[in-house]
Design a protein around this motif. Structure first.
Motif, PDB file in Angstrom:
ATOM      1  N   GLY A 227       0.804  -1.223   0.000  1.00 19.53           N
ATOM      2  CA  GLY A 227       0.000   0.000   0.000  1.00 19.53           C
ATOM      3  C   GLY A 227       0.831   1.264   0.000  1.00 19.53           C
ATOM      4  O   GLY A 227       0.269   2.366   0.099  1.00 19.53           O
ATOM      5  N   ASP A 228       2.152   1.100  -0.125  1.00 19.04           N
ATOM      6  CA  ASP A 228       3.075   2.228  -0.122  1.00 19.04           C
ATOM      7  C   ASP A 228       2.838   3.122   1.100  1.00 19.04           C
ATOM      8  O   ASP A 228       2.760   4.344   1.009  1.00 19.04           O
ATOM      9  N   ARG A 229       2.755   2.457   2.280  1.00 17.33           N
ATOM     10  CA  ARG A 229       2.509   3.211   3.506  1.00 17.33           C
ATOM     11  C   ARG A 229       3.369   2.674   4.644  1.00 17.33           C
ATOM     12  O   ARG A 229       3.699   1.479   4.688  1.00 17.33           O
ATOM     13  N   THR A 230       3.695   3.573   5.562  1.00 15.24           N
ATOM     14  CA  THR A 230       4.309   3.205   6.833  1.00 15.24           C
ATOM     15  C   THR A 230       3.529   3.913   7.927  1.00 15.24           C
ATOM     16  O   THR A 230       3.346   5.134   7.874  1.00 15.24           O
ATOM     17  N   ARG A 231       3.070   3.128   8.905  1.00 16.97           N
ATOM     18  CA  ARG A 231       2.281   3.697  10.001  1.00 16.97           C
ATOM     19  C   ARG A 231       3.177   3.827  11.229  1.00 16.97           C
ATOM     20  O   ARG A 231       3.803   2.848  11.659  1.00 16.97           O
ATOM     21  N   LEU A 232       3.224   5.029  11.781  1.00 18.59           N
ATOM     22  CA  LEU A 232       4.044   5.304  12.965  1.00 18.59           C
ATOM     23  C   LEU A 232       3.128   5.574  14.145  1.00 18.59           C
ATOM     24  O   LEU A 232       2.370   6.553  14.150  1.00 18.59           O
ATOM     25  N   THR A 233       3.184   4.691  15.149  1.00 23.87           N
ATOM     26  CA  THR A 233       2.424   4.901  16.374  1.00 23.87           C
ATOM     27  C   THR A 233       3.285   5.710  17.340  1.00 23.87           C
ATOM     28  O   THR A 233       4.412   5.317  17.661  1.00 23.87           O
TER      29      THR A 233
END
Length: 419
Positions: A227-233
């Motif tokens: 999905g060409d995404r990086t999720r940063l919590t």
């Protein structure tokens, strides 16, 4: 000396007379390009340039004003080289006739000099105006750099200078990563374009909000290559505070500078730079022996100055540890530290250059049992600290010493200091 910047000289002081022209220009100060105020006075009638702070300034806890001066004409207050420029300020609580005014000395033409002014005995709780004013109608050209208030705190100043020199590092490939989705106040996570280098423990800088940039620590990272995404919590104690629209906002990894050791910094960000003090001692070879004289001010028919002992020189030693996500990033941080603290680049402490040099590591550097092995730089910084109070005295401009022959009929011996 901890300092408070009063005027950064990137904006001109406001002239009250066309004869005194005030502009902004660029000049080199010990190899560093700076922005200065340039004052040119054609002579004649008195003129002044004012700076009015937005709010009254409280300098109760500050002992001194300081600025850099470069002029085309020497001025030491003698008849041959009279003072031609003065600095003053007005306090909202001044009584009628109360004055806070000092002459600006110039020991040599066309060279930078620091001009310290002691304000410890003056009212200074609600300063509403600073003024530069001409004296005696003498033409001149002067450049001024940064008016500061100063308080003596040597070690704190060195630490701040090291922080300034080492701040602003961003590892390659982790700068300006665009947000894939907007972030709103209270959000506990942000989504960026897919970036494999982002990792838990990063400290990130969020840019693009009308309310300003924000720094956050990252607790968890979820990669979504498809999905060409990086999720940063983000850390639970640090949710998003502003509004960051997608497309106009970005994330960059920053390398914070922390003073202490790894054991004293639980949960510290990675990558980071740790700085620990290892030794502080007096350096008598760099301590002068001539009393300091400054703060020239008129008092009736006399000119007073203040005298204090020479500043005492010290060396402060530091252990600087580069910490990164893996050996490659750690090497990059180490290289940045070496570049920024090279011996040919002085450390700027309160706008004054201080010498630095790297030292060999001590015999035992506590490397055992740590993974990965920390990369360290051992650094020595030269600094100075004032150790004596100012004493106000009449300024002696000329001293005559006369001595007669032993067979002289009259007593022709004596000393005649003239203020």
């Amino acid at each position: 000396m901890t300092t408070l910047l009063i005027h950064d000289t990137t904006r001109p002081w406001t002239s009250t007379d066309p004869a005194l022209d005030v502009s902004v220009g660029s000049r080199a100060l010990f190899g560093r390009q700076i922005t200065v105020n340039r004052l040119r006075y054609d002579g004649g009638a008195p003129a002044a340039a004012d700076f009015l702070p937005g709010n009254p300034i409280d300098l109760t806890d500050w002992e001194e004003l300081g600025l850099w001066v470069r002029a085309d004409t020497p001025a030491d207050g003698t008849r041959a080289r009279p003072f031609y420029l003065a600095l003053s300020y007005a306090d909202a609580q001044d009584t009628p006739g109360e004055e806070h005014r000092w002459f600006i000395p110039v020991n040599a033409a066309h060279g930078w000099e620091q001009c310290p002014i002691g304000i410890g005995a003056d009212r200074r709780a609600r300063i509403v105006k600073f003024r530069l004013e001409t004296v005696g109608g003498i033409p001149f050209a002067v450049e001024l750099y940064r008016l500061r208030a100063v308080r003596e705190e040597m070690l704190k100043d060195v630490e701040q200078a090291l922080t300034d020199a080492l701040s602003g590092m961003t590892p390659p490939g982790l700068t300006g990563v665009p947000l894939r989705a907007g972030a709103a106040p209270g959000d506990s996570a942000v989504q960026t374009a897919h970036t494999p280098g982002l990792a838990p423990g990063n400290r990130i800088l969020l840019r693009g909000s009308p309310s300003g940039d924000e720094e956050h620590d990252v607790d968890r990272v979820e990669q979504d290559p498809a999905g060409d995404r990086t999720r940063l919590t983000l850390a639970a104690s640090s949710p998003v505070r502003g509004t960051f629209p997608a497309g106009d906002s970005s994330v960059s990894v920053v390398v914070p500078v922390a003073f202490g050791t790894a054991a004293a910094l639980p949960g510290a960000a990675t990558p980071r730079v740790e700085v620990s003090t290892t030794d502080v001692r007096e350096d008598p070879d760099r301590t002068g022996c001539v009393a300091q004289r400054d703060s020239f001010r008129p008092r009736g028919p006399l000119t007073l100055c203040t005298v204090r002992p020479p500043a005492r020189a010290y060396t402060a030693d530091y252990r600087i540890t580069a910490v990164g996500q893996g050996a490659g990033q750690q090497t990059w941080v180490h290289n940045e530290v070496l570049t920024r603290l090279a011996a040919d680049r002085p450390l700027w402490i309160n706008d004054a250059p201080a010498p630095v040099r790297m030292l060999p590591p001590p015999c035992r550097d506590e490397r055992e049992g740590q993974e990965p092995v920390p990369v360290r730089v051992h650094l020595r910084v030269g600094s100075h600290m004032q150790t004596g109070p100012r004493e106000a005295l009449p300024w002696v401009r000329r001293t005559e010493v006369r001595a007669g022959r032993p067979d002289t009929a009259g007593d022709d011996e004596g000393m005649a200091p003239r203020p």
